[in-house]
Each structure stands twice: as C-alpha cells, then as structure tokens.
Design a protein around this motif. Structure first.
Motif, PDB file in Angstrom:
ATOM      1  N   GLU A  81       0.830  -1.206   0.000  1.00  0.00           N
ATOM      2  CA  GLU A  81       0.000   0.000   0.000  1.00  0.00           C
ATOM      3  C   GLU A  81       0.864   1.254   0.000  1.00  0.00           C
ATOM      4  N   THR A  82       1.876   1.280   0.865  1.00  0.00           N
ATOM      5  CA  THR A  82       2.727   2.458   0.964  1.00  0.00           C
ATOM      6  C   THR A  82       3.559   2.652  -0.304  1.00  0.00           C
ATOM      7  N   TYR A  83       4.090   1.554  -0.840  1.00  0.00           N
ATOM      8  CA  TYR A  83       4.945   1.659  -2.025  1.00  0.00           C
ATOM      9  C   TYR A  83       4.177   2.224  -3.211  1.00  0.00           C
ATOM     10  N   TYR A  84       2.996   1.695  -3.493  1.00  0.00           N
ATOM     11  CA  TYR A  84       2.236   2.157  -4.658  1.00  0.00           C
ATOM     12  C   TYR A  84       1.625   3.542  -4.434  1.00  0.00           C
TER      13      TYR A  84
ATOM     14  N   PRO B 106      13.200   3.206  -7.789  1.00  0.00           N
ATOM     15  CA  PRO B 106      12.133   2.335  -7.253  1.00  0.00           C
ATOM     16  C   PRO B 106      12.644   1.244  -6.316  1.00  0.00           C
ATOM     17  N   GLN B 107      13.805   0.652  -6.626  1.00  0.00           N
ATOM     18  CA  GLN B 107      14.319  -0.414  -5.768  1.00  0.00           C
ATOM     19  C   GLN B 107      14.754   0.118  -4.408  1.00  0.00           C
TER      20      GLN B 107
ATOM     21  N   PHE C  28      13.743   1.085   1.364  1.00  0.00           N
ATOM     22  CA  PHE C  28      13.499   2.045   2.443  1.00  0.00           C
ATOM     23  C   PHE C  28      12.200   1.712   3.170  1.00  0.00           C
ATOM     24  N   LEU C  29      11.152   1.450   2.391  1.00  0.00           N
ATOM     25  CA  LEU C  29       9.848   1.152   2.988  1.00  0.00           C
ATOM     26  C   LEU C  29       9.854  -0.218   3.666  1.00  0.00           C
TER      27      LEU C  29
ATOM     28  N   ARG D  13       7.537   5.480   6.917  1.00  0.00           N
ATOM     29  CA  ARG D  13       7.149   5.597   5.511  1.00  0.00           C
ATOM     30  C   ARG D  13       7.690   6.843   4.837  1.00  0.00           C
ATOM     31  N   LEU D  14       7.998   7.862   5.605  1.00  0.00           N
ATOM     32  CA  LEU D  14       8.527   9.103   5.064  1.00  0.00           C
ATOM     33  C   LEU D  14       9.825   9.437   5.786  1.00  0.00           C
TER      34      LEU D  14
END
Length: 273
Positions: free
Chosen positions: A39-42, A63-64, A69-70, A196-197
């Motif tokens: 959910e967070t990635y997209y 992206p990787q 990170f997430l 997440r941030l």
C-alpha cells in the motif's frame, strides 16, 4: 540468573499460547506487513516522476531503493508495534486477576516485564529473517561495510525493542485506560519515526517527538548500515544515542514499577493513572 531464565521461558510460553498459538495469527503476522508495504509503495511510487524529486529526496527516484526504504520501515514498525500489542494484552491481566498473582510471586518485577516483551519478540524473529532474505535476494540495494554489520542491525532492533516493551508494560499494567495508550502509540509512532517518510520531510515538532521514540534511532541505524553501507564508526553517534535512550527506558520502567506497586500496596488498586 536461572530464576530470570525461568521467568523468560514462562512468559514466552504464555505469549505463544495466548496470542500466537493460532496458525491464522501467524499467517496474519506476515500478510499484514506485506499489505502495508505494498500500500505504501504504490502510494509513493508516483513521486518518482515528480520534477526535482531527486534533489529533494534522491532515494525516491530509484524504485528499488524506495522499496528497500519502505521494507526496512515496515520491518522496524512490526518489531516495535508487536510490543505495543503485547503490553496491551499484558494490561488485561489486571482485569482477570492474573496480575495480582504475579505480584504476589517472588518474581523480579523488571525481569517480568522484560520477559513479557521479549516473549513477543521471540515470536517475531522469523519475520525479521523473512524480510532480510527477501531484501538480499530480490533487491540489489543492500550494501554493508562488513558482514558483522548484520549483527549490529539485528541488535539495534532487538535491544531497544526489549527496553521499549519493558517501559510499555510497566505503564500499561498500571493504566486505567490502556486502549487510549494503545491508540496513541499506533499511527503516531509510524508517522513520527520515519517508517514511511524520511524524518527530514516532517515538521520540526513531529521530528522532536520522533526523536524520543527508539524506533526512530533503530531505523536510522538499520538504513544506514544496509542501504548506505555505513560502518560502526560512522554510526557511532546514532548507536550511542540509542543505547542511552534504551537505558533511560529501562530506568523509567523500574521507577514506574516501584511507584505503581507502592501505590497498589497502599490503596489496594492497580491503578496509577
């Protein structure tokens, strides 16, 4: 020492029977973090196409690296939030009468709350292994200065989490409204700790709140060691600060336990606040 080991074993077994005994629960422990990660990635992936994002947050343009990170954030949050859940369940023992029996026993109070939190962590160690193996296998972004840094990363998650669990247990067993503290330590914890941030994107007051949460320091070390290739020397400041914070949490747990038990002996009620 043998007495402490017996308490650790007993609390871990109790945790397993009460919370982790069901196969459905064990499955949810893996599915829930993966769903949160997806959910967070997209949700953040469109940021990669934002003009100037590489100047503001270089990691988001890859992206990787963003996924790594997430993933580390989800891993750390799962570790620490499992202790919030464990402390919440521990507080319910006050209502069932089990807690009174524990306080009548000769068990060391600090060992008891540490063991309760450690029991929850034992059930989640396999999750750490799954996430680590997936990151090493699927993502070509893990770079460590030395293989020993994997041990540093694990201890940077484990030891502060144990101290955090002991502190929460010492608070929630004397709290009149444990559901309130449970809610307070859910969303604010992942938001302020940089799950997440990145913390530099947060307002100053939020960063200040996050700095007193051990998860913030743990994630800084985990990401520095795994994603940025930093060694012990480069992370010495973060490691020292995290060790100091863990010691403060354990000291606060001792104070809360002694104060709460003294009041319980005086009033006959396990309610400190």
């Amino acid at each position: 020492m043998r007495h402490a080991v017996k308490i650790l074993r007993a609390e871990a077994l109790k945790q397993h029977r009460q919370i982790f005994g069901s196969k459905l629960v064990i499955l949810s422990m893996l599915v829930w973090p993966l769903l949160q990660l997806a959910e967070t990635y997209y949700m953040l992936q469109p940021l990669a196409a934002t003009p100037g994002i590489a100047d503001r947050w270089p990691l988001a343009a890859d992206p990787q690296r963003l996924l790594a990170f997430l993933a580390t954030g989800a891993l750390g949050f799962t570790f620490f939030f499992s202790l919030v859940q464990s402390a919440w369940h521990f507080s319910m023992e006050r209502q069932t009468g089990t807690l009174e029996l524990l306080f009548l026993s000769p068990a060391n109070r600090l060992v008891m709350v540490v063991a309760n939190g450690f029991g929850a962590l034992v059930q989640n160690v396999w999750l750490f292994a799954c996430f680590s193996a997936a990151m090493l296998t699927l993502l070509d972004v893990v770079h460590v200065a030395h293989p020993a840094m994997y041990a540093v990363v694990f201890l940077a998650l484990l030891l502060p989490a144990v101290a955090w669990g002991a502190f929460l247990n010492s608070l929630l067993i004397f709290s009149r409204d444990s559901a309130f503290l449970y809610t307070l330590l859910d969303d604010p914890m992942w938001f302020a700790s940089g799950v997440r941030l990145p913390t530099f994107a947060l307002p100053g007051i939020v960063r200040a709140f996050g700095s007193v949460l051990p998860l913030t320091g743990s994630l800084a070390i985990v990401r520095g060691a795994l994603l940025d290739g930093q060694g012990v020397g480069e992370l010495a400041g973060e490691l020292a600060a995290l060790a100091l914070l863990s010691a403060v949490l354990l000291l606060a747990a001792v104070v809360a336990l002694r104060t709460g038990e003294a009041k319980a002996q005086h009033t006959g009620q396990l309610r400190l606040f």
